[in-house]
Scaffold this motif. Structure first.
Motif, short mmCIF file in Angstrom:
data_model
loop_
_atom_site.label_atom_id
_atom_site.label_comp_id
_atom_site.label_asym_id
_atom_site.label_seq_id
_atom_site.Cartn_x
_atom_site.Cartn_y
_atom_site.Cartn_z
N HIS A 55 0.85 -1.17 0.00
CA HIS A 55 0.00 0.00 0.00
C HIS A 55 0.89 1.24 0.00
CE1 HIS A 55 -3.33 2.58 0.42
NE2 HIS A 55 -3.30 2.74 1.73
N ILE A 56 0.83 2.00 -1.07
CA ILE A 56 1.61 3.23 -1.18
C ILE A 56 0.69 4.38 -0.81
CG2 ILE A 56 2.97 4.71 -2.69
CD1 ILE A 56 3.46 2.16 -4.40
N ILE A 57 1.05 5.07 0.24
CA ILE A 57 0.18 6.11 0.80
C ILE A 57 0.65 7.47 0.32
CG2 ILE A 57 -0.72 7.12 2.93
CD1 ILE A 57 0.00 4.40 4.27
N ARG A 58 -0.24 8.17 -0.33
CA ARG A 58 0.10 9.51 -0.82
C ARG A 58 0.35 10.44 0.37
NH1 ARG A 58 -0.27 11.75 -5.68
NH2 ARG A 58 -1.54 10.05 -6.48
N SER A 59 1.50 11.06 0.39
CA SER A 59 1.89 11.91 1.50
C SER A 59 1.58 13.37 1.19
CB SER A 59 3.39 11.75 1.77
OG SER A 59 3.85 12.73 2.68
N GLU A 60 1.17 14.09 2.23
CA GLU A 60 0.95 15.52 2.07
C GLU A 60 2.28 16.28 2.06
OE1 GLU A 60 -2.02 16.76 1.47
OE2 GLU A 60 -2.82 14.73 1.57
N ILE A 61 3.36 15.59 2.44
CA ILE A 61 4.68 16.21 2.48
C ILE A 61 5.39 15.94 1.16
CG2 ILE A 61 6.86 16.39 3.74
CD1 ILE A 61 4.38 17.14 5.38
N SER A 62 5.73 16.98 0.44
CA SER A 62 6.39 16.83 -0.85
C SER A 62 7.75 16.15 -0.68
CB SER A 62 6.58 18.21 -1.49
OG SER A 62 7.26 18.11 -2.72
N GLY A 63 8.01 15.17 -1.53
CA GLY A 63 9.30 14.49 -1.49
C GLY A 63 9.37 13.34 -0.52
N VAL A 64 8.23 12.94 0.05
CA VAL A 64 8.19 11.82 0.99
C VAL A 64 7.13 10.83 0.54
CG1 VAL A 64 7.89 11.10 3.40
CG2 VAL A 64 8.87 13.36 2.88
N GLU A 65 7.49 9.55 0.53
CA GLU A 65 6.57 8.49 0.14
C GLU A 65 6.46 7.48 1.26
OE1 GLU A 65 6.03 6.46 -4.04
OE2 GLU A 65 7.60 5.40 -2.96
N ALA A 66 5.24 7.11 1.62
CA ALA A 66 5.00 6.13 2.68
C ALA A 66 4.53 4.82 2.07
CB ALA A 66 3.97 6.67 3.66
N VAL A 67 5.09 3.72 2.56
CA VAL A 67 4.74 2.39 2.07
C VAL A 67 4.45 1.48 3.25
CG1 VAL A 67 5.55 0.35 0.82
CG2 VAL A 67 6.15 2.63 -0.01
N ALA A 68 3.35 0.73 3.17
CA ALA A 68 3.04 -0.32 4.13
C ALA A 68 2.96 -1.62 3.36
CB ALA A 68 1.73 -0.03 4.85
N MET A 76 7.56 1.75 5.74
CA MET A 76 8.76 2.40 5.22
C MET A 76 8.44 3.82 4.79
SD MET A 76 11.76 0.71 4.69
CE MET A 76 13.40 1.30 4.21
N LEU A 77 9.38 4.71 5.00
CA LEU A 77 9.30 6.07 4.48
C LEU A 77 10.50 6.30 3.56
CD1 LEU A 77 8.34 8.11 7.67
CD2 LEU A 77 6.84 7.55 5.74
N TYR A 78 10.22 6.80 2.36
CA TYR A 78 11.27 7.13 1.41
C TYR A 78 11.34 8.65 1.26
CZ TYR A 78 11.36 2.19 0.22
OH TYR A 78 11.46 0.83 0.29
N PHE A 79 12.55 9.18 1.37
CA PHE A 79 12.76 10.63 1.35
C PHE A 79 13.61 11.02 0.15
CE2 PHE A 79 12.56 9.05 5.67
CZ PHE A 79 11.69 9.91 6.32
N ASP A 83 -1.85 19.48 11.52
CA ASP A 83 -0.53 20.10 11.63
C ASP A 83 0.54 19.15 11.11
OD1 ASP A 83 -1.45 22.50 12.91
OD2 ASP A 83 -1.68 21.34 14.76
N SER A 84 0.24 18.46 10.00
CA SER A 84 1.16 17.43 9.52
C SER A 84 2.53 17.99 9.16
CB SER A 84 0.55 16.73 8.31
OG SER A 84 0.29 17.65 7.26
N GLU A 85 2.59 19.21 8.64
CA GLU A 85 3.87 19.78 8.22
C GLU A 85 4.81 19.98 9.40
OE1 GLU A 85 6.43 21.25 5.21
OE2 GLU A 85 4.38 20.58 4.92
N ILE A 86 4.33 20.63 10.45
CA ILE A 86 5.19 20.88 11.61
C ILE A 86 5.49 19.59 12.35
CG2 ILE A 86 3.25 21.45 13.14
CD1 ILE A 86 5.09 23.49 14.49
N GLN A 87 4.52 18.67 12.42
CA GLN A 87 4.75 17.38 13.07
C GLN A 87 5.80 16.58 12.32
OE1 GLN A 87 0.58 15.99 13.19
NE2 GLN A 87 0.90 15.68 15.38
N PHE A 88 5.73 16.62 11.00
CA PHE A 88 6.69 15.89 10.19
C PHE A 88 8.11 16.37 10.46
CE2 PHE A 88 9.27 16.33 6.29
CZ PHE A 88 9.66 15.01 6.15
#
Length: 269
Positions: A7-20, A84-87, A137-142
């Motif tokens: 499952h590839i989760i679309r991230s609100e943070i540009s340049g970051v990809e989340a995978v489960a 996994m998180l890919y940056f 507050d995903s940006e500041i939390q990230f």
């Protein structure tokens, strides 16, 4: 999430990809253009890394660097699950730069498997901050959680670079990187490197973990992933990336990433 699924989760943070993922798939040798940090949630695996063969079990943090050749196979009969998180390097290097006072030689995840419950807990907190669609507050939390995690991991980072890649091999790599879709001969790459074909194969394998042809294939697969992510039609991608045909691309894609190009495209939406 069901077994054998990615499952590839679309991230609100540009340049970051989340995978489960939850899978018993054995991945062939491949590489990414990104830094990767993750945690094994269930089961265990062994994998090739920049430090040889390593094993990771539930609770361990796993990492990979851009361009680092790796693979992965489950230990036991029940597969393993992981997050996994890919940056993208630009996202990752800025906090590393800040944490190390600009010492860019620290910008490497030198331990591919880390048994550290604190790091694992910090990663899962970061993963949640990125994938929680209800977070306002995903940006500041990230950024906050990423800095805290990297600060914890920084002690594992190595500043030693004893395995310096010679210019001849870097020149051959650059020729492939410039346009991996173009057909290349071993003779052409050897001439660019200024060494014999045998020396090229031996040195290229030593410093990259792959033969020149295997490296070329990985670069083509990476380009295919980017084109799929941009919404390009699958029928056009194989030719544009230098594969013989779509079935050839699909076979190599499954070996490297554990899913077909079509499933990868569907998983992103």
């Amino acid at each position: 999430m069901s077994r054998g699924r990615f499952h590839i989760i679309r991230s609100e943070i540009s340049g970051v990809e989340a995978v489960a993922a939850d899978s018993a798939h054995t991945f062939g040798r491949h590489m990414h253009d990104q830094f990767g940090i993750g945690v094994i949630l269930r089961g265990a695996q062994k994998s090739l890394s920049g430090r040889g063969i390593v094993e990771a079990e539930a609770g361990d943090v796993i990492t990979v660097n851009p361009g680092e050749i790796h693979d992965g196979s489950p230990i036991g009969d029940h597969g393993r699950s992981w997050q996994m998180l890919y940056f993208d390097p630009a996202v990752f290097l800025k906090p590393i730069h800040a944490l190390t006072d600009g010492h860019d030689n620290m910008a490497e995840l030198s331990h591919p498997a880390i048994n550290d419950p604190v790091s694992a807990k910090l990663f899962l907190k970061l993963y949640h901050a990125i994938t929680d669609k209800n977070g306002c507050d995903s940006e500041i939390q990230f950024h906050e959680n990423l800095l805290i995690l990297l600060e914890r991991l920084i002690e594992y980072a190595s500043s030693e670079h004893n395995n310096v890649v010679p210019k001849s091999i870097r020149d051959a790599q650059s020729r492939i990187d410039d346009d991996p879709s173009v057909a290349l001969t071993l003779d052409e790459l050897a001439n660019i490197a200024g060494i014999s074909q045998f020396q090229l194969i031996r040195s290229f394998s030593k410093f990259t973990g792959l033969t020149p042809h295997a490296y070329l294939v990985q670069r083509r697969l990476q380009r295919a992933r980017m084109m799929i992510a941009s919404g390009e039609a699958l029928a056009n991608i194989a030719h544009a990336c230098g594969f013989a045909d779509q079935s050839h691309m699909t076979r190599l894609f499954v070996s490297a990433y554990g899913m077909t190009p079509g499933n990868y495209a569907a998983a992103r939406y």
